[in-house]
Design a protein around this motif. Sequence first.
Motif: not given
Lengths: 338, 338, 338, 338
Positions: A7, A37, A61-62, C68
Amino acid sequence: MMIIVMKQTATKEQIDALLRKIKRWGFETHLSTGENKTVIGIIGKGESLQERAFLAFEGVENVMQVNKPYKIVSREFHPEKTIVDVKGTKIGGQDIVIMAGPCSIENRPTVMKIAKAVSSRGAAILRGGAFKPRTSPYSFQGLGEEGLKILREAADETNMSVITEIMDVRYLELIENYADILQIGARNMANFTLLKEIGRSKKPVMLKRGMAATLQEFLLAAEYIMSEGNENVILCERGVRTFEQYTRNTLDLAIVPAIKELSHLPIIVDPSHATGRRYLVTPMALAAVAAGADGIMVEVHTNPAEALSDGAQALLPEDFGKMMNSVNIIAKAVGRTV
Amino acid sequence: MMIIVMKQTATKEQIDALLRKIKRWGFETHLSTGENKTVIGIIGKGESLQERAFLAFEGVENVMQVNKPYKIVSREFHPEKTIVDVKGTKIGGQDIVIMAGPCSIENRPTVMKIAKAVSSRGAAILRGGAFKPRTSPYSFQGLGEEGLKILREAADETNMSVITEIMDVRYLELIENYADILQIGARNMANFTLLKEIGRSKKPVMLKRGMAATLQEFLLAAEYIMSEGNENVILCERGVRTFEQYTRNTLDLAIVPAIKELSHLPIIVDPSHATGRRYLVTPMALAAVAAGADGIMVEVHTNPAEALSDGAQALLPEDFGKMMNSVNIIAKAVGRTV
Amino acid sequence: MMIIVMKQTATKEQIDALLRKIKRWGFETHLSTGENKTVIGIIGKGESLQERAFLAFEGVENVMQVNKPYKIVSREFHPEKTIVDVKGTKIGGQDIVIMAGPCSIENRPTVMKIAKAVSSRGAAILRGGAFKPRTSPYSFQGLGEEGLKILREAADETNMSVITEIMDVRYLELIENYADILQIGARNMANFTLLKEIGRSKKPVMLKRGMAATLQEFLLAAEYIMSEGNENVILCERGVRTFEQYTRNTLDLAIVPAIKELSHLPIIVDPSHATGRRYLVTPMALAAVAAGADGIMVEVHTNPAEALSDGAQALLPEDFGKMMNSVNIIAKAVGRTV
Amino acid sequence: MMIIVMKQTATKEQIDALLRKIKRWGFETHLSTGENKTVIGIIGKGESLQERAFLAFEGVENVMQVNKPYKIVSREFHPEKTIVDVKGTKIGGQDIVIMAGPCSIENRPTVMKIAKAVSSRGAAILRGGAFKPRTSPYSFQGLGEEGLKILREAADETNMSVITEIMDVRYLELIENYADILQIGARNMANFTLLKEIGRSKKPVMLKRGMAATLQEFLLAAEYIMSEGNENVILCERGVRTFEQYTRNTLDLAIVPAIKELSHLPIIVDPSHATGRRYLVTPMALAAVAAGADGIMVEVHTNPAEALSDGAQALLPEDFGKMMNSVNIIAKAVGRTV
């Protein structure tokens, strides 16, 4: 190999904690810091790592798996196409293989009549259910061993091979005695107990895609069987469940060329269960052959209106004959034979 | 005509109240009492009645519409197939019609090159977006009128017709000046304002199925257009949204023969948007023709890796040529020509 | 920032070609070679890059966006919660806001009766459709401006604010004259023309999630509006389309806390359209508040069985009152007020 | 009782043929002729009749079952709520029952620590997998009997009951020795072999909804178990598979009040598997209680980042404690206790 995106708000402590943990697990890491990031690459054989596990860490986050989670079923592992030989019928080779027969086995004379009708029109494999998976406990559940005997006899008299569904691991030996191909139905695609047991059988297996199974889950189910030693796996697309309910399911034909790209296993299409309506079966069978399917499985009945199950989707012998004529032409158009 | 099933626990008062109301609305009723349930049939022209409205009454369990909610688009209303004539190209007739071109119009030389490439290989209709519906506001939104001019010129030089998307009712006249077929995109299938306005245009329309639209809703959207007077409606299947995400969408080819049964309108298939991956486009195009589609719409680009949108699904001209060869053979196999 | 996974079979030439192209576009790359796969990281502001574009290159297996695709709607961009102020009613703050009223505006006395019923029981905002999106062209399409007048009057007399749907950009000014909140319906969530136009309005907007829209697409639709300057966006979950058809749609309540995590915008839940059955509305309204929703939108009718649309899902005033009592208690349980 | 709608084009011969057939099967028929369609009602106990069977007849357009296909699970059959008593813990009664524990059993000290943590905070039932259904054959498959022993011990020391999954009919006796509730996982909801076998067990069963199972299929799966004699069936909603992939599945909370209307069986909600993300578990647990669930099943782990499976969705003991505080308040708000 795996990639973890942190994140934007992840702290240095969170990143360091994660790095330490990954190293303790025996993997090397690679840190890459973008504008806002941080991305961590995990290097090393990561079969044992699970994507979702990393979401448990604070600041993550992913996560993306770089390697595919399946191996034996993949083209990279086995670049040649697998051809499954069923008593001389080669599934996955030059020929389009036709599997046909009634939905469930009702009685000897009917099955015999249907077997003759489909065999004389080009089917090589006789299908028919002796143990039926039924949504309602009050529906006809199949004739059991008596059905298997009838099916075997009908196939033997017409020089066909037998495919039939196995639902219960305890009946494996029984069914092996009668069948040439064991079928795992869509509802059991993720019945891992059954997959493993069948993986230890010497018989070829046809695995149907689950109604809500992704392409990757479908291939992982085949991996379950193959990882136990059974290499003769045939895949079968039979429609997935969507919001569209005019048809029984939605036939996902794009999976046919996709599987040919990702895997070496043969793929069959079942347009009967997918559509649930007789008039849609032939167009979808032709479409499947055009898309590159290695075979077609269809329900045929001499008297569909009397069939104990799924009569609405069964072709009449004459319709089956017409379908076969067109399948022949389409097969040639895509460089195949029947 | 409508059928209402009352709950087993429905009281006589509830049933009587409902019967009185239906009569007051001018319909006759027919009562039928089973072992433990009462069923009410409503007789009379029921277009104005809505299924869900009856669920509002106490004691009602279920409602079924007997008549289809659409009329002009239905086979019963218009038993002959509709053939849409676009400057001599007949869509819905004996010929499979090919629509091809770039996703969006980028510049004159590229579009011209692509137009020549697809025209010389058999495409009759040039596609290309001047106004693009993009999920992100930061993506390229199209060249606007400049793009329309380029598209028109490229089509004129290659003897093709033009199809392009209309997103905004205020641009109808503008787009009518350049296009031969107006396209309504999947995201606008239920934009009823746009449907009605287009229904008053004299230009043929191609209506794409919404990503979550049922067969019935798709036909009702066409009914919107036709009920305003525009009879030249072409339908287009381009995939529905499902849990499967390896492909961009799931191409629902069974809708092709289903639409031929329920409606007289021609149906085109777009395998490019449906799959989102180049290597899947040709197999799905062939499958569509085998399933009975009246045409194919594909994206072609001379340099897909440079395309401003959707390059991943665009065919190279040579691939398009190979696809056309196979389309030709499959078309013959199902009694069609290209 | 973006990550590209190359196929195991990708050649050095394919990798080099891709690297050159990325550099030419002005981005830095970072190469990382695993046991059997190469991974390319793209560094730099990548808003203009599109994931799928990279699939167009030979040798590419998979692409993942690290950043994002939306900005203004995100928590990172705007860490404080957005509170939309509608004539003193604060949406997104401490209070749970209740929007209630009929599905469509039928006549003055009925709307007035309903307005009084919901206002006296705690609703702050009056809903009602003057222009109705209807699946069938033969269904009641709304009273138009006459309906807007009635709605405005009813709201003024009961000290409520007005929310009503806008379907046609050409009616923006007209509707702005009567409404306090402009509603964009689920069918128009991806009508980008409408989103942009509304983005230039000064009025607060409530954007309903499309029936097949992912969380990310929902946020990007809000980004469309905000990127044009309108910062007063309220989101609304109203159910997504799935295979389950007992309910009209499937209410996806997990999106409520997910949106609170990813975005600063307020989120309302509409249990009436989601379920389509009256007896399910109250339990789902309570569940929504427990999940953290900033408000509830429900249909209320004094005589649902006579309602011209969607009567089956409308609450009676007394039921609405009971729901309000429970909403009050649940709100307190999660630290909110009504 | 069943209703058959004939096509507008159905001939008198087709109608007569169907009527004769229905009579021969022992049912009475009722003919009703509308403006342009004929509707046939079949009267008599129709459990043995199948909807789709009638589509096999020429001229049939549509079929509707009037009676529900399930019986023993229905409210009509059994108007009182079923309360399943597990060693004094009553599931389906006034109390909200909490099931908590690790996803899979890893080792004795960890399970003991977790058991104490959840028991002291209000959980009555200890969950934990000894045999795990895993998508990949290379994932941890569970400790087997060793795991069952650990689970039993931990439950006994903390005065809890044990729930654990059964995947293989051959292990029924083994698992009955250790478990108080047998769990059937989502992947096995349509494993009819397993359902029937469990139906003959004396132990309470918790049946999880399949990822693509409709409400009706879910109830029919419960009917399978009950029709074999086991009346202690608890249902569990754990999310269905949709296009939305931010969450692991889409939790369908509207099924909770729907099941309370249609059936007398208790219904539990599992927000951990449904969401797959820790921060969504508590809001969804609260929403479930507000919607009327009879209990909650959550994963709790003292060190989720080390968990061998599904750590990302496991709550920490403190988070579980906070959740329990809120569950208590919401329970009171809907007239329940914990």
